[in-house]
Motif scaffolding. Structure first.
Motif, PDB file in Angstrom:
ATOM      1  N   PHE A  98     -55.057  26.113  12.065  1.00 43.56           N
ATOM      2  CA  PHE A  98     -55.633  25.008  12.831  1.00 43.56           C
ATOM      3  C   PHE A  98     -56.615  24.198  11.981  1.00 43.56           C
ATOM      4  N   TYR A  99     -57.328  24.874  11.079  1.00 38.65           N
ATOM      5  CA  TYR A  99     -58.255  24.151  10.204  1.00 38.65           C
ATOM      6  C   TYR A  99     -57.487  23.137   9.346  1.00 38.65           C
ATOM      7  N   VAL A 104     -59.196  21.322  16.827  1.00 40.06           N
ATOM      8  CA  VAL A 104     -58.944  21.366  18.264  1.00 40.06           C
ATOM      9  C   VAL A 104     -58.104  20.190  18.736  1.00 40.06           C
ATOM     10  N   THR A 105     -57.889  19.175  17.877  1.00 39.43           N
ATOM     11  CA  THR A 105     -56.999  18.082  18.258  1.00 39.43           C
ATOM     12  C   THR A 105     -55.534  18.491  18.143  1.00 39.43           C
ATOM     13  N   ASN A 106     -55.278  19.625  17.512  1.00 38.45           N
ATOM     14  CA  ASN A 106     -53.924  20.153  17.444  1.00 38.45           C
ATOM     15  C   ASN A 106     -53.499  20.595  18.852  1.00 38.45           C
ATOM     16  N   PRO A 107     -52.347  20.143  19.332  1.00 41.42           N
ATOM     17  CA  PRO A 107     -51.924  20.499  20.696  1.00 41.42           C
ATOM     18  C   PRO A 107     -51.791  21.992  20.938  1.00 41.42           C
ATOM     19  N   PHE A 108     -51.611  22.778  19.864  1.00 38.22           N
ATOM     20  CA  PHE A 108     -51.438  24.230  20.028  1.00 38.22           C
ATOM     21  C   PHE A 108     -52.759  24.998  19.968  1.00 38.22           C
ATOM     22  N   ALA A 109     -53.875  24.320  19.896  1.00 41.30           N
ATOM     23  CA  ALA A 109     -55.167  24.989  19.730  1.00 41.30           C
ATOM     24  C   ALA A 109     -55.462  26.024  20.814  1.00 41.30           C
ATOM     25  N   PRO A 110     -55.162  25.779  22.099  1.00 35.06           N
ATOM     26  CA  PRO A 110     -55.477  26.788  23.127  1.00 35.06           C
ATOM     27  C   PRO A 110     -54.645  28.058  23.062  1.00 35.06           C
ATOM     28  N   ILE A 111     -53.691  28.144  22.107  1.00 35.50           N
ATOM     29  CA  ILE A 111     -52.832  29.333  22.061  1.00 35.50           C
ATOM     30  C   ILE A 111     -53.634  30.598  21.729  1.00 35.50           C
ATOM     31  N   LEU A 142     -64.044  24.531  14.789  1.00 31.89           N
ATOM     32  CA  LEU A 142     -62.869  23.732  14.456  1.00 31.89           C
ATOM     33  C   LEU A 142     -62.950  22.325  15.039  1.00 31.89           C
ATOM     34  N   SER A 143     -63.785  22.148  16.064  1.00 31.86           N
ATOM     35  CA  SER A 143     -63.976  20.780  16.585  1.00 31.86           C
ATOM     36  C   SER A 143     -64.831  19.934  15.646  1.00 31.86           C
ATOM     37  N   LEU A 144     -65.607  20.611  14.773  1.00 30.93           N
ATOM     38  CA  LEU A 144     -66.485  19.900  13.847  1.00 30.93           C
ATOM     39  C   LEU A 144     -65.920  19.856  12.434  1.00 30.93           C
TER      40      LEU A 144
END
Length: 429
Positions: A98-99, A104-111, A142-144
């Motif tokens: 994800f980094y 967190v803009t990656n659509p799969f982040a909540p996985i 990851l949001s920052l």
């Protein structure tokens, strides 16, 4: 019969291996899914990704999974620590991916919530909460800090800081609630399974007791006649001039036969075949004094009897209590004790009978299995049944048996029974 602790460890090891195997299968799907997604996004959608680093992470995860499968096929033992480390490795790989692909803009982040659910089912509570904390911290970081995901025109979207904060709070809230409820549901299921296992164990023990009782009752019937014959023969021998000059051996033999007859009578009484006899009322001190005196007849000088209560209640005691005490004294003697003390106390309406000795004590590995049939340090057939029967008889009376080694040497065996269970009212009720 295998030790209960060994059975529990064996069951835990089997379950751990199966769970790790399922986790490995899930990791295979994750590796394939990541590989297909990376290649599709790079070459199908035209989104430029750091292809080599991301493929390297996927390859490392695949190699780790291969090593895990080899470990399992060789009979490796999986503990909570091993499972926790495996999930931490998956967490690290997922965070790295994800980094490199938008955070967190990656659509799969909540996985990452899937890992938290798996952890809440497979791990101990502290491990689950550590996993929640790590995922929550990683989601916030990851949001920052992340490599921006440069999408072509028509795909690009922009998240406001408020949306990102709301997404993080949503992730943390869902993760905490999942672990909170799933761990409690799992704990309730484990408690239920433990209760059912205990009930099955108790039913098996009671069935074992019934079978032993039938066998003992039949043996008691068969022993009654030869013991009576021996008693008559010994009485005749005592009157013989050649033996009358030294009556000690004859007296010891008569005492041994009398004790055997008393044991046989106790077996028949306990099996319900001596109900025609009136229950004999006595006092607690007299009953216990009789037990101590009878036992000391064959082993003089070993036993010290210490009656501590300031009153002497009237009791109607089942003969099995006398047999339990006699067995406790026999065990102490067979363990090499040179001095045995039987202490009588009454604490808050509970009769506590303690037998202390200076013998060899119990081996440490036996202390956890006291009360299981055939668990004994004595190498003889049928050893270990005495304490097993004692535990189950005391359970019927609402009592319990406890065993520990002395501070220096020897053993301390204590039985506790509600005094009300031995009263005449309880006997007739």
């Amino acid at each position: 019969m295998p030790l209960a602790a060994d059975q529990a460890r064996y069951s835990a090891a089997i379950a751990g291996g199966r769970n790790m195997l399922l986790l490995s299968h899930l990791r295979i799907l994750a590796v394939l899914g990541q590989l297909v997604t990376i290649l599709f996004v790079q070459f199908g959608l035209g989104v430029r990704l750091p292809l080599v680093p991301m493929i390297t992470v996927v390859g490392a995860l695949a190699l780790l999974n291969l090593g895990t499968l080899v470990f399992l096929t060789r009979g490796g033992i999986v503990t909570n620590r091993g499972m926790f480390l495996a999930l931490l490795t998956d967490f690290a790989a997922l965070s790295a991916q994800f980094y490199m692909s938008g955070g967190v803009t990656n659509p799969f982040a909540p996985i990452g919530l899937l890992q938290i659910v798996i952890g809440s089912v497979l791990l101990e509570a502290w491990s689950c909460w550590v996993l929640v904390a790590l995922h929550s911290i990683a989601f916030g970081l990851l949001s920052l800090f992340h490599r921006p995901l440069l999408l072509p025109d028509g795909y690009a979207i922009t998240f406001s800081p408020v949306q990102i904060l709301a997404s993080w709070l949503n992730f943390v809230l869902v993760a905490v609630l999942l672990v909170f409820f799933v761990t409690r549901i799992s704990r309730n299921l484990r408690t239920r399974d433990a209760t059912l296992a205990e009930l099955r164990q108790r039913a098996a023990e009671e069935d074992h007791i019934v079978r032993m009782g039938l066998l003992a009752s039949g043996a008691a019937h068969e022993l009654g006649t030869p013991l009576s014959s021996l008693s008559v023969i010994l009485s005749d021998w005592r009157r013989q001039p050649a033996l009358a000059a030294d009556p000690q051996e004859i007296g010891e033999a008569q005492a041994a036969v009398a004790r055997c007859k008393d044991i046989v009578g106790g077996i028949l009484y306990a099996s319900g075949e001596a109900r025609g006899e009136d229950l004999k009322r006595t006092t607690l001190r007299q009953f216990l004094t009789d037990v101590a005196t009878t036992w000391s007849t064959l082993r003089p000088g070993l036993l010290a009897f210490d009656y501590r209560p300031h009153f002497d209640p009237v009791v109607v005691v089942d003969r099995t209590i006398a047999q339990i005490l006699t067995n406790m004294l026999d065990n102490a003697h067979e363990a090499g004790a040179g001095h045995i003390q039987m202490i009588v106390e009454i604490r808050d309406g509970i009769l506590v009978l303690t037998v202390q000795d200076d013998g060899n004590g119990f081996p440490p590995d036996m202390l956890e299995t006291i009360g299981q049939p055939y668990r004994s340090s004595k190498d003889r057939r049928g050893a270990g049944l005495g304490l097993f029967l004692a535990v189950n008889v005391l359970r019927k009376l609402g009592g319990r048996l406890s065993v520990r080694n002395g501070p220096v040497r020897g053993a301390i065996v204590a039985i506790s029974v509600p005094l009300v269970a031995l009263t005449p009212e309880a006997a007739h009720g």
